[in-house]
Structures are given as C-alpha cells and as structure tokens.
Motif scaffolding. Structure first.
Motif, short mmCIF file in Angstrom:
data_model
loop_
_atom_site.label_atom_id
_atom_site.label_comp_id
_atom_site.label_asym_id
_atom_site.label_seq_id
_atom_site.Cartn_x
_atom_site.Cartn_y
_atom_site.Cartn_z
N ASP A 130 -15.02 -25.14 -45.83
CA ASP A 130 -14.00 -26.03 -46.39
C ASP A 130 -12.61 -25.41 -46.33
OD1 ASP A 130 -15.88 -28.05 -47.17
OD2 ASP A 130 -16.45 -26.77 -48.86
N GLY A 131 -12.46 -24.40 -45.47
CA GLY A 131 -11.19 -23.68 -45.41
C GLY A 131 -10.39 -24.00 -44.16
N PHE A 132 -9.26 -23.34 -44.04
CA PHE A 132 -8.42 -23.49 -42.86
C PHE A 132 -9.07 -22.74 -41.69
CE2 PHE A 132 -5.32 -23.87 -46.38
CZ PHE A 132 -4.88 -25.17 -46.11
N ALA A 133 -9.08 -23.36 -40.54
CA ALA A 133 -9.75 -22.78 -39.38
C ALA A 133 -8.91 -21.68 -38.73
CB ALA A 133 -10.07 -23.86 -38.35
N ASN A 134 -7.60 -21.74 -38.90
CA ASN A 134 -6.73 -20.78 -38.22
C ASN A 134 -5.35 -20.79 -38.87
OD1 ASN A 134 -5.25 -23.05 -37.04
ND2 ASN A 134 -7.03 -23.28 -35.70
N SER A 135 -4.48 -19.96 -38.37
CA SER A 135 -3.14 -19.81 -38.97
C SER A 135 -2.29 -21.05 -38.77
CB SER A 135 -2.44 -18.58 -38.39
OG SER A 135 -2.40 -18.65 -36.98
N ILE A 136 -2.50 -21.79 -37.69
CA ILE A 136 -1.71 -23.00 -37.47
C ILE A 136 -1.99 -24.02 -38.56
CG2 ILE A 136 -1.34 -24.96 -35.92
CD1 ILE A 136 -1.83 -23.04 -33.60
N GLU A 137 -3.25 -24.23 -38.88
CA GLU A 137 -3.60 -25.16 -39.96
C GLU A 137 -3.01 -24.69 -41.29
OE1 GLU A 137 -7.72 -26.02 -40.37
OE2 GLU A 137 -7.92 -26.93 -38.38
N LEU A 138 -3.04 -23.39 -41.53
CA LEU A 138 -2.49 -22.85 -42.77
C LEU A 138 -0.98 -23.09 -42.84
CD1 LEU A 138 -2.66 -21.20 -45.39
CD2 LEU A 138 -2.52 -19.12 -43.99
N VAL A 139 -0.28 -22.82 -41.75
CA VAL A 139 1.17 -23.03 -41.73
C VAL A 139 1.50 -24.50 -41.95
CG1 VAL A 139 3.23 -22.95 -40.26
CG2 VAL A 139 1.65 -21.01 -40.30
N GLU A 140 0.78 -25.40 -41.29
CA GLU A 140 1.03 -26.83 -41.46
C GLU A 140 0.89 -27.24 -42.92
OE1 GLU A 140 -0.38 -28.71 -37.15
OE2 GLU A 140 -1.84 -28.46 -38.77
N ALA A 141 -0.16 -26.77 -43.58
CA ALA A 141 -0.40 -27.14 -44.98
C ALA A 141 0.68 -26.57 -45.89
CB ALA A 141 -1.78 -26.67 -45.41
N LEU A 142 1.09 -25.32 -45.65
CA LEU A 142 2.13 -24.72 -46.48
C LEU A 142 3.47 -25.42 -46.26
CD1 LEU A 142 1.27 -20.94 -45.96
CD2 LEU A 142 0.87 -22.30 -48.03
N ALA A 143 3.77 -25.75 -45.01
CA ALA A 143 5.02 -26.44 -44.70
C ALA A 143 5.06 -27.81 -45.37
CB ALA A 143 5.20 -26.57 -43.20
N ALA A 144 3.92 -28.47 -45.45
CA ALA A 144 3.86 -29.81 -46.04
C ALA A 144 4.20 -29.80 -47.53
CB ALA A 144 2.48 -30.41 -45.83
N THR A 145 4.03 -28.66 -48.20
CA THR A 145 4.37 -28.59 -49.62
C THR A 145 5.88 -28.59 -49.85
OG1 THR A 145 4.49 -26.15 -49.80
CG2 THR A 145 2.30 -27.19 -49.99
N GLY A 146 6.63 -28.13 -48.85
CA GLY A 146 8.07 -28.04 -48.97
C GLY A 146 8.55 -26.97 -49.92
N ARG A 147 7.69 -26.02 -50.25
CA ARG A 147 8.02 -25.03 -51.27
C ARG A 147 8.30 -23.64 -50.71
NH1 ARG A 147 4.14 -25.33 -56.46
NH2 ARG A 147 6.12 -24.81 -57.49
N PHE A 148 8.10 -23.45 -49.41
CA PHE A 148 8.10 -22.08 -48.90
C PHE A 148 8.91 -21.90 -47.61
CE2 PHE A 148 3.99 -22.82 -50.99
CZ PHE A 148 4.07 -21.86 -51.99
N LYS A 149 9.43 -20.68 -47.46
CA LYS A 149 9.87 -20.17 -46.17
C LYS A 149 8.68 -19.41 -45.61
CE LYS A 149 13.32 -17.21 -43.93
NZ LYS A 149 14.57 -16.43 -44.14
N ILE A 150 8.27 -19.75 -44.40
CA ILE A 150 7.00 -19.24 -43.87
C ILE A 150 7.25 -18.32 -42.68
CG2 ILE A 150 4.75 -19.88 -42.93
CD1 ILE A 150 5.30 -22.72 -44.17
N ARG A 151 6.75 -17.11 -42.80
CA ARG A 151 6.76 -16.15 -41.69
C ARG A 151 5.34 -16.03 -41.16
NH1 ARG A 151 11.73 -13.38 -42.29
NH2 ARG A 151 12.58 -13.49 -44.42
#
Length: 287
Positions: A113-134
């Motif tokens: 039930d987790g993120f398959a890779n870093s791209i999925e993780l980045v997409e989900a974090l970006a969707a929150t609008g709360r973070f600068k993502i490196r």
C-alpha cells in the motif's frame, strides 16, 4: 566569490552519537548554510530519530532543515502522515528518496500500500502544496540503473513530478559531476543540481562504501592515499577536496552539499579554504 554551502547530518542512535551530532551542528552552523539535511537510517529505521533531530536543529540552531523521507516499509498514508507532521512542526523542505532495501533484503520492494518509487512520492508531496522538494541524483549509474542516460531520464521525471532541485551522490573526480550536469541540461532539466561533496576522513572505509554503491574508485586516488602516511591523510583529504570543489566552482557550480558524517572538521576546513566565512554567532539559538 565563496560558494553557497549546505550540510548533511544523520540522526544519532546512542548518547555518544547525540553529543557528536550537536557538536557537529554547533561548529558548522556559524557558516550560515542555505540548508541542512538529516538522513534516514537504512530501510527507514530512524524515522522517529530523524524527526527529533530535524526539529531540534531547526529550533535550537535556527537553521533551515530538510528532512529525508523515503518509501521504505510504510503505506502511502503513513508516509504522508510523517510528511505532514514535519510541515506542522514548521519543516517545509524534504529530500524525497525511494530509499534503500531494509537490512537483510537484497533489493527494495515497495510496500503493498506504499509508494512504488521516488516519482510517486514526489508527486504526492507536491500535491500537498506544503513542501519544497529535493531529490537524489547519480552522476555515476545507480546500481539498479542501466546507464547514466537512464538516471538522467529518471531525474527529469522527478523534476516534472514536482522536485525543485537535486543533490548528487558523492564522486571522486569533477568530470564525473560535470558530465552528468551537462547531460541533464541537454535533457531539458533546468532545476539546480547540487554536487554531493564527501571529504575523505577514512580512505579504506570510503573505498569500501564506494565499491558497494557501484562507484568507480580512481586508481590515482588510491595510489595517492596508499603512498601518504596515515598521519598525513587529513591534510591530503582537505587538499584534494578543496581542489575538487575549486574545479567545480570554476565550471559554474554555485552550491556545494557536504556529507559531514557527523564529523565537522574536514567540511569546515574545506569550506574555509573556499572562502566561506563564519558569519553567525557560534551558539546561535543553541541551548
């Protein structure tokens, strides 16, 4: 002009390690880094310790801290809960990584039930609008990658998913980074790519780690350390690392990210040699 610098720390797991971390931060904070990052342990084993280190560094030293966040052994909901807890605590920068396999596992396997890779993780974090993502980048092929072209394409997709910058794995020769930077630019990647700089405190240890990561160890560098008395290795490391950084700066690099291994002296001395000044009080906000 002196470069902008940043530092990476790792969370302590013992009392002695805690003292070492806080002394490291105390010594490097006066250099006014643009940010500091705090890692996860292998397999995401230090989530709570990472959170405590991140929030303490931010509150006690007034530094801008980026927390590492991985996909390992967590559901999507759990991972986003961790991320939102950072945001609620005032931490708005994350280093989003897939993460290494847990101890005892040969390779990364996504949680059902987790993120398959870093791209999925980045997409989900970006969707929150709360973070600068490196994100991470690999100037030499990642052990699971076909070649550098594949790593460049993966980085392009992470930037498209919402990453604002990338930090590379360490490397031994400036050409390694510069070739990757140029390939990324040719692929249309405009996001800044920060070279990861590792001052060599223990050559045998670094050499073994590089081999495990699939990185080429230059013969000339091994010869140099082998021919130099151990008592002179620190001076050699500072000189070689400073030369590496100066070459990068001459080629237009403006930011350097130092992997401190929670040992501040080599990073501090290299930064000083590059013209970085201690502009903040030594005990700024420190308890």
């Amino acid at each position: 002009m002196a470069p902008r610098i940043s530092f990476e720390f790792f969370p302590p797991q013992t009392l002695d390690a805690s003292f070492r971390l806080w002394e490291t931060v105390r010594m490097l904070a006066p250099m006014d880094p643009t940010f500091c990052s705090v890692t996860y342990g292998a397999g995401g084993t230090t989530r709570k310790l990472t959170h405590e280190a991140v929030t303490t560094i931010g509150k006690q030293f007034g530094l801008n801290v980026a927390a590492h966040l991985t996909c390992v052994d967590a559901t999507k909901a759990e991972t986003l809960e961790i991320a939102n807890a950072y945001a609620d605590a005032g931490v708005t920068e994350l280093v989003a990584l897939r993460g290494d396999a847990p101890k005892g596992a040969e390779r990364f396997t996504a949680h059902p039930d987790g993120f398959a890779n870093s791209i999925e993780l980045v997409e989900a974090l970006a969707a929150t609008g709360r973070f600068k993502i490196r994100v991470g980048a690999y100037p030499e092929p990642h052990p699971e990658s076909a070649d550098t072209a594949a790593d460049v394409e993966w980085l392009r997709r992470k930037v498209e998913a919402g990453a604002s910058s990338a930090i590379t794995q360490f490397f031994f020769e400036p050409e390694t980074f510069l070739r990757f930077r140029d390939a990324a630019a040719a692929a249309g990647i405009a996001a800044p790519i920060l070279p990861g700089i590792l001052p060599i405190a223990n050559w045998n240890g670094v050499k073994k780690f590089a081999t495990r990561c699939g990185q080429a160890v230059p013969q000339w560098l091994d010869d140099k350390f082998t021919a130099t008395p151990v008592a002179e290795h620190e001076a050699l490391s500072i000189r070689l690392c400073t030369d590496l950084c100066r070459t990068l700066l001459a080629e237009g690099v403006e930011d350097l990210h130092f992997y401190t291994l929670n040992s501040p002296w080599l990073s501090r001395d290299v930064a000083r040699a590059l013209g970085v000044q201690e502009t903040r009080p030594l005990d700024h906000r420190a308890a």
